[in-house]
Design a protein around this motif. Sequence first.
Motif, PDB file in Angstrom:
ATOM      1  N   PHE A   1      -2.242 -10.114   3.863  1.00  0.00           N
ATOM      2  CA  PHE A   1      -3.661 -10.393   4.008  1.00  0.00           C
ATOM      3  C   PHE A   1      -3.924 -11.592   4.901  1.00  0.00           C
ATOM      4  O   PHE A   1      -3.167 -12.566   4.912  1.00  0.00           O
ATOM      5  CB  PHE A   1      -4.305 -10.617   2.640  1.00  0.00           C
ATOM      6  CG  PHE A   1      -4.562  -9.345   1.892  1.00  0.00           C
ATOM      7  CD1 PHE A   1      -5.616  -8.519   2.250  1.00  0.00           C
ATOM      8  CD2 PHE A   1      -3.729  -8.957   0.855  1.00  0.00           C
ATOM      9  CE1 PHE A   1      -5.854  -7.337   1.568  1.00  0.00           C
ATOM     10  CE2 PHE A   1      -3.960  -7.773   0.164  1.00  0.00           C
ATOM     11  CZ  PHE A   1      -5.019  -6.954   0.526  1.00  0.00           C
TER      12      PHE A   1
ATOM     13  N   LEU B   1       0.869  -1.171   0.000  1.00  0.00           N
ATOM     14  CA  LEU B   1       0.000   0.000   0.000  1.00  0.00           C
ATOM     15  C   LEU B   1       0.908   1.225   0.000  1.00  0.00           C
ATOM     16  O   LEU B   1       1.840   1.311   0.803  1.00  0.00           O
ATOM     17  CB  LEU B   1      -0.898  -0.007   1.242  1.00  0.00           C
ATOM     18  CG  LEU B   1      -2.048   0.995   1.253  1.00  0.00           C
ATOM     19  CD1 LEU B   1      -3.083   0.639   0.182  1.00  0.00           C
ATOM     20  CD2 LEU B   1      -2.710   1.028   2.625  1.00  0.00           C
TER      21      LEU B   1
ATOM     22  N   ILE C   1      -7.128  -0.239   3.975  1.00  0.00           N
ATOM     23  CA  ILE C   1      -6.744  -1.542   4.499  1.00  0.00           C
ATOM     24  C   ILE C   1      -6.716  -1.451   6.017  1.00  0.00           C
ATOM     25  O   ILE C   1      -6.192  -0.487   6.582  1.00  0.00           O
ATOM     26  CB  ILE C   1      -5.347  -1.952   3.978  1.00  0.00           C
ATOM     27  CG1 ILE C   1      -5.323  -1.984   2.450  1.00  0.00           C
ATOM     28  CG2 ILE C   1      -4.909  -3.282   4.571  1.00  0.00           C
ATOM     29  CD1 ILE C   1      -6.210  -3.039   1.830  1.00  0.00           C
TER      30      ILE C   1
ATOM     31  N   ILE D   1       1.205  -4.133   7.619  1.00  0.00           N
ATOM     32  CA  ILE D   1      -0.143  -4.349   8.149  1.00  0.00           C
ATOM     33  C   ILE D   1      -0.406  -5.837   8.016  1.00  0.00           C
ATOM     34  O   ILE D   1      -0.518  -6.365   6.917  1.00  0.00           O
ATOM     35  CB  ILE D   1      -1.212  -3.507   7.415  1.00  0.00           C
ATOM     36  CG1 ILE D   1      -0.942  -2.020   7.638  1.00  0.00           C
ATOM     37  CG2 ILE D   1      -2.611  -3.884   7.928  1.00  0.00           C
ATOM     38  CD1 ILE D   1      -1.940  -1.094   6.976  1.00  0.00           C
TER      39      ILE D   1
ATOM     40  N   VAL E   1       1.487  -5.255   2.888  1.00  0.00           N
ATOM     41  CA  VAL E   1       0.160  -5.749   3.258  1.00  0.00           C
ATOM     42  C   VAL E   1       0.189  -7.270   3.276  1.00  0.00           C
ATOM     43  O   VAL E   1       0.428  -7.900   2.245  1.00  0.00           O
ATOM     44  CB  VAL E   1      -0.920  -5.239   2.268  1.00  0.00           C
ATOM     45  CG1 VAL E   1      -2.293  -5.777   2.647  1.00  0.00           C
ATOM     46  CG2 VAL E   1      -0.923  -3.718   2.230  1.00  0.00           C
TER      47      VAL E   1
ATOM     48  N   ALA F   1      -4.360  -8.451   7.363  1.00  0.00           N
ATOM     49  CA  ALA F   1      -5.032  -7.342   6.681  1.00  0.00           C
ATOM     50  C   ALA F   1      -6.324  -7.773   6.006  1.00  0.00           C
ATOM     51  O   ALA F   1      -6.483  -8.911   5.560  1.00  0.00           O
ATOM     52  CB  ALA F   1      -4.097  -6.732   5.640  1.00  0.00           C
TER      53      ALA F   1
END
Length: 147
Positions: A107, A83, A122, A140, A105, A143
Amino acid sequence: MKKNLTFIFLLLAIPVLVMALAPIKITWENLRDVTFKKKWNASENMFVLEPQFGAKVNALKGKEVALTGYMIPVDVDANYYVLSANPFASCFFCGQAGPESVVSVKFKKVTKRFDTDDRLTIKGIFTLNTDDINELNYIIDKAEVEL
């Protein structure tokens, strides 16, 4: 009377509880609270820039945050995205910003494929990286796309 007071208390407490459970909305300005110092990395046989995170950034460590930016697919098959504060043409990788303008990021689960410069928010667990030179400084984790 006691039931009415309990009902009123619960009615007033619900918004507070919802806000406490909501992710902390952060901006790219928040992530500028970092400086870098040169440090010798013996395993790579070169100097690297080690982040020195400020108090504002350290306060976010381990908390659920939400950040809006532009998606940059790094490895779509591996579901790995970055991001960015800026669209791809002017992002960190193109020399137009610093390392504090991108976030890795990770996920929670495999998601749909995102296109370059999809603008999304996000949310996930904010992690700081000072040791792994093959990873970004900000991550993150777990995410999800915030709707």
